[in-house]
Scaffold this motif. Sequence first.
Motif, mmCIF file in Angstrom:
data_model
loop_
_atom_site.group_PDB
_atom_site.id
_atom_site.type_symbol
_atom_site.label_atom_id
_atom_site.label_comp_id
_atom_site.label_asym_id
_atom_site.label_seq_id
_atom_site.Cartn_x
_atom_site.Cartn_y
_atom_site.Cartn_z
ATOM 1 N N SER A 183 68.037 -17.839 35.100
ATOM 2 C CA SER A 183 66.898 -18.671 34.706
ATOM 3 C C SER A 183 65.590 -17.925 34.908
ATOM 4 O O SER A 183 65.504 -16.959 35.664
ATOM 5 N N ASN A 184 64.557 -18.419 34.235
ATOM 6 C CA ASN A 184 63.195 -17.914 34.433
ATOM 7 C C ASN A 184 62.443 -18.830 35.395
ATOM 8 O O ASN A 184 62.567 -20.051 35.281
ATOM 9 N N PRO A 185 61.692 -18.235 36.310
ATOM 10 C CA PRO A 185 61.579 -16.807 36.602
ATOM 11 C C PRO A 185 62.827 -16.303 37.332
ATOM 12 O O PRO A 185 63.443 -17.050 38.101
ATOM 13 N N SER A 186 63.195 -15.057 37.074
ATOM 14 C CA SER A 186 64.438 -14.508 37.627
ATOM 15 C C SER A 186 64.233 -14.067 39.079
ATOM 16 O O SER A 186 64.355 -12.894 39.425
ATOM 17 N N ASN A 190 66.716 -19.602 40.861
ATOM 18 C CA ASN A 190 68.063 -19.389 40.332
ATOM 19 C C ASN A 190 69.147 -19.978 41.211
ATOM 20 O O ASN A 190 70.160 -20.463 40.702
ATOM 21 N N HIS A 226 70.116 -12.815 40.324
ATOM 22 C CA HIS A 226 69.379 -12.018 39.339
ATOM 23 C C HIS A 226 69.853 -10.575 39.415
ATOM 24 O O HIS A 226 70.584 -10.194 40.330
ATOM 25 N N LEU A 256 61.304 -20.421 27.720
ATOM 26 C CA LEU A 256 61.535 -19.844 29.043
ATOM 27 C C LEU A 256 62.311 -20.780 29.955
ATOM 28 O O LEU A 256 62.818 -20.356 31.000
ATOM 29 N N VAL A 291 53.810 -11.234 31.134
ATOM 30 C CA VAL A 291 55.089 -10.532 31.148
ATOM 31 C C VAL A 291 54.836 -9.023 31.150
ATOM 32 O O VAL A 291 54.154 -8.502 30.263
ATOM 33 N N ILE A 339 61.624 -11.523 32.491
ATOM 34 C CA ILE A 339 62.174 -12.529 31.592
ATOM 35 C C ILE A 339 63.673 -12.311 31.497
ATOM 36 O O ILE A 339 64.162 -11.201 31.364
ATOM 37 N N SER A 340 64.421 -13.400 31.550
ATOM 38 C CA SER A 340 65.876 -13.300 31.673
ATOM 39 C C SER A 340 66.555 -12.725 30.437
ATOM 40 O O SER A 340 67.738 -12.391 30.485
#
Length: 456
Positions: A68-71, A76, A268, A349, A366, A399-400
């Motif tokens: 998931s974002n943010p990684s 997560n 991640h 996202l 990003v 970004i994932s």
Amino acid sequence: MRSFCLLAFVVALLLPTQSFAANRDQHIIVVSVDGLAAYLLNDPKAPLPTIRKLAKAGSVAEGGMKVSNPSVTWPNHSSVITGVRPEKHGVLANGVLVRGAIDVPTVVDPKRDQQDLIRVKTIIDAAHEVGLATAEINWPCMRGSKSLDDSFPDVPEQVIHMTPRLRQELVIDGILADETQPSFAANSVVGKDLIWTEAACHLIRQRKPNLLFVHLLNCDATHHLLGAQTPAGYTANAYADSCVAKMVAATKEAGIFDKTTFIILADHGFTSTPKAICPNVLLRQNELLTVTAGKMSDAKIHVFPEGGIGLVYCTNPATAAADREKFRDLMKDKEGVAEVIFPDRFTELGIPHPREYNQSPDAVLVAKDGYAVAGTPIGEEFVVANTESKTALGSHGFISSLDKMNAPLVLSGNGVRTGETLKSVENIDVAPTIAKLLGIEFPSADGKALNAALSK
């Protein structure tokens, strides 16, 4: 007699039906090796014999599992246990992001309970509701949970917030030196991984939980400091693998190995970031934030760094739309900047819109692969070496969609097929898969049970 039968019938209708389906002979152990990138499973230099043995006997996500974002860590781990992305569960950082008044920078507060962090039901809650035994060791966002029989949460002062019974037992067994936070905090990250592993083994042998979550940290710490595919990184991989081996052995000692499903994953991946971009320096130079005594004291716009992205906060709601446009203009064509994403694209996202959720940023900066986002407002250059910005040599948070952020997913043991390769897997699929194995309902998940991996 007729009245008794009628009463029994009514009670049966009122009881939750999943309580009769729950598989009380099923044990699931989820081990998150923080920062163990998916590509390491196929790297012959990475010594992971136990995890690879489990993979060979079970099912594996091809190319890894999308995160998931943010990684980053807490969002997560929350996606894993809720089956939904941050846009629904609400965890966007390693703590609660607290917006201040106008010109006051947003800060993160990690000293919060589960109810302050996660907005939805977790698979732990669902298991507890039907009477299954639940436990966690060093799992984020679990402080103060009402659904855990045993808890050693990943929070500041975690010994203080541990369930008293477990804390006392770990001291008696010599796993903890005493019941105080300072003695635990004095351990290295390797020493803490050992304590968490021994605590997990204690629970496996003594309590035989139906659902146990364990989170190890040394790989992440080492990969940040020295890089993932380095001698030190590989040593950290080997140590994490040995911790998994201890937990597998504990299930055999407890007599539940044949009834246990092992789920090995990470939150991640990792990439190398020898350079950093410094957006807050540019904002300071353009008089959009102020530094006092070496620290950001006030800000019209500022960036909260999360590795490969930065959460952009505009502190004045009345001018936020114009301010984020100004921010995007400042970042245009700058070295190391991939893009600036506005809220109209936040659905892509999987994060909430700022109008819907106060913790959400007004934009997301990003970075390009190879560049971390630094939070420092000090200095004059926009791009500097990681040593100057004091950012990590290895980073996540990107970004994932960047494949390097993919995490491994291995399912092995009771109820899992052998030799199954899983495609297009997300971490939100883990919770509904656990629900299927436990025989309980979990309709709030957006992910889907990985039925191709399950033998029943």
